[in-house]
Scaffold this active site. Structure first.
Site, PDB file in Angstrom:
ATOM      1  N   HIS A   1     -22.020  37.000  42.007  1.00  0.00           N
ATOM      2  CA  HIS A   1     -22.420  36.135  43.116  1.00  0.00           C
ATOM      3  C   HIS A   1     -22.925  37.014  44.254  1.00  0.00           C
ATOM      4  O   HIS A   1     -22.433  38.119  44.465  1.00  0.00           O
ATOM      5  CB  HIS A   1     -21.237  35.304  43.620  1.00  0.00           C
ATOM      6  CG  HIS A   1     -20.747  34.287  42.649  1.00  0.00           C
ATOM      7  ND1 HIS A   1     -21.444  33.148  42.350  1.00  0.00           N
ATOM      8  CD2 HIS A   1     -19.616  34.252  41.898  1.00  0.00           C
ATOM      9  CE1 HIS A   1     -20.759  32.430  41.464  1.00  0.00           C
ATOM     10  NE2 HIS A   1     -19.650  33.090  41.171  1.00  0.00           N
TER      11      HIS A   1
ATOM     12  N   CYS B   1     -23.020  33.601  36.877  1.00  0.00           N
ATOM     13  CA  CYS B   1     -21.631  33.230  36.587  1.00  0.00           C
ATOM     14  C   CYS B   1     -21.561  32.205  35.444  1.00  0.00           C
ATOM     15  O   CYS B   1     -21.923  32.522  34.325  1.00  0.00           O
ATOM     16  CB  CYS B   1     -20.939  32.742  37.858  1.00  0.00           C
ATOM     17  SG  CYS B   1     -19.131  32.769  37.744  1.00  0.00           S
TER      18      CYS B   1
END
Length: 508
Positions: A447, A343
């Protein structure tokens, strides 16, 4: 106080409120979600307002606090924004992004957020979410936030006793005996309430006890005499039940240094580190020693370095340069260590980060670490979704893996022929995602990629102590087993018969 009577077979809502932050409310609430489900009820979690950088994407593509997603999983239901209508994601010591009903609502300073102006509109949103949830599930397991005795915030409080009053919930006060001062914190938390709210507190749960439980028998009696509230249980501290943690306070107790004899995995300790639950499975892999660090010397000992997610990517990238960690990561890559960005960490590993709309900061362009042939432009819209994907790194299996995305920013390749790391399954086919510069340098927006055993095996290799690795079982099976263990632990140490009497509206 006039409590509504329960219908036969129903339980009234219950709130687990705390004497302070990090006393274990989230885990206790998760345990009761599991217990109620095991006992034939249809529970659902609810936290009106959560402040956390650990968040989760619902199946509909909205964002809620990770703790409520965990509690929903314990209850055996899908997570929904009604379970956490307001999520505050800190961006600095004084400001937070407000996520309302799963979508970004704006950014405010703490002082402005907690002013009376506009609170009733937020309160109405919270009440609507609760009402929708209460029509579908019973009992609702509410969680308070921080301490219930913050008198200066009483008029603007959305999440503690005002919410308990609205839901007509019985309140169980959770206290952490491990930090000390349990008598003062319980007594003060109860007697700083108004008479009406004090009457709503139906029981006390002492959490995180260490030692011989018989030594606290007199303590229970003293607390009950002092407060007039029954102590429903004393729950021992456990560290072998693995449930995702919500609060970044938990990072304080994490390992900080490398060790000999295992694969050392270093997670860069960012000031605004988000979604550290990404590393829960890896942290308990017996082949691995995972630690969090911003120490250059410890980074140099790592076999694998993970640049994690961040709520303020530019600010954390600046800090990595200031403290020398950025340079240490580049040197580690040159000597052959594996580097993985997730991310915000993926964005940092690129050539540059652009922020033309000042989404995150006043800096319009920041050079990245230069490890991946990508550049990121910050956007005003947030991408939040669950994904199924295949890894380009995986030459063996075509099975789809699972994860989720929560990020602001659009990332593109800066070189022709650059390789994606994964392919996401969409209605229009497979979509390239992430970037894989080499077999030892890669980044992704996904994630939960480290919840997949196939990727862990790729990242650290299949050697070592794999045969004794308890985490080799299916991850969902393991998670369910952990919820059952947590429920069994709480059942053993809490007077459940009395709990049910209280929640059925009988005299305590």
């Amino acid at each position: 106080m006039n409590e509504k009577p329960c219908k036969k077979g129903e339980l009234r809502p219950v709130m687990f409120a705390g004497t302070g932050s990090d006393v274990g409310k989230s885990l206790i609430a998760a345990a009761f979600c599991r217990i109620f489900r095991q006992d034939g009820y249809q529970p659902a979690p609810f936290k009106a307002q959560n402040m956390a950088l650990n968040s989760y994407a619902t199946p509909e593509g909205y964002e809620i606090g990770r703790a409520q997603a965990v509690q929903a999983e314990a209850a055996g239901i899908l997570p929904h924004t009604d379970m956490n209508p307001i999520l505050l994601k800190p961006q600095s010591d004084h400001t937070s992004q407000i996520v309302l009903n799963g979508k970004p609502f704006g950014t405010q300073k703490a002082y402005d957020y907690f002013r009376k102006e506009g609170r009733e509109e937020l309160r109405e949103q919270v009440h609507r979410a609760y009402d929708r949830l209460a029509k579908r599930y019973s009992p609702i397991v509410l969680e308070g936030a921080g301490s219930i005795s913050e008198m200066n915030l009483r008029e603007t409080d959305l999440v503690n006793m005002p919410m308990a009053r609205y839901a007509d919930a019985s309140v169980f006060l959770v206290a952490d005996i491990d930090r000390g001062g349990v008598f003062a914190s319980v007594y003060g938390s109860i007697f700083l309430q108004t008479p009406e709210d004090r009457e709503r507190i139906k029981g006390v749960i002492i959490n995180k006890f260490r030692g011989d439980l018989r030594l606290f028998e007199e303590g229970k009696r003293l607390l009950e005499r002092l407060t007039g509230v029954p102590v429903l249980g004393v729950v021992p501290y456990v560290d072998d039940i693995v449930i995702d943690e919500e609060d970044s306070v938990a990072l304080v107790s994490k390992k900080k240094t490398a060790v000999a004899g295992k694969t050392n995995v270093a997670v860069l300790l960012l000031k605004h580190l988000s979604n550290f639950t990404d590393f829960s499975r890896l942290e308990h892999d017996t082949r691995v020693h995972l630690f969090y660090t911003d120490d250059v010397q410890e980074i140099e000992k790592a076999d694998v370095i993970i640049v994690p997610g961040s709520k303020t990517v530019v600010a954390d990238l600046c800090e990595l340069r200031r403290n020398g960690c950025a340079q240490a990561v580049v040197r580690a890559h040159e000597r052959g260590a594996k580097i993985l960005g997730i991310c915000g960490g993926y964005q940092m590993m690129g050539q540059r980060i652009k922020d033309p709309h000042h989404t995150e900061s006043d800096v319009e362009m920041m050079p990245g670490l230069g490890l991946l042939p990508i550049e990121t432009t910050m956007t005003k819209e947030k991408i939040t979704r669950q994904v199924r994907f295949q890894g380009v790194w995986d030459n063996v299996s075509a099975d789809l893996l699972s994860g989720y995305e929560i990020h602001m920013g659009e990332t593109v390749f800066t070189e022709q022929g650059a390789s994606p790391m994964n392919h996401i399954c969409t209605e229009d086919g497979m979509l390239a995602e992430g970037c894989m510069a080499t077999a030892t340098c890669m980044g992704t927006y996904i994630h939960g990629i480290l919840d997949n055993a196939a990727f862990i095996d790729y990242l650290i290799g299949k050697g070592g102590d794999a045969g004794s690795n308890a985490w080799d079982e299916d991850y969902q099976t393991l998670r369910n087993r952990q919820y059952d263990r947590l429920a069994d632990h709480v059942r053993q140490h809490v007077d459940m018969e009395r709990v049910y009497e209280i929640l059925q509206g009988k005299n305590r």
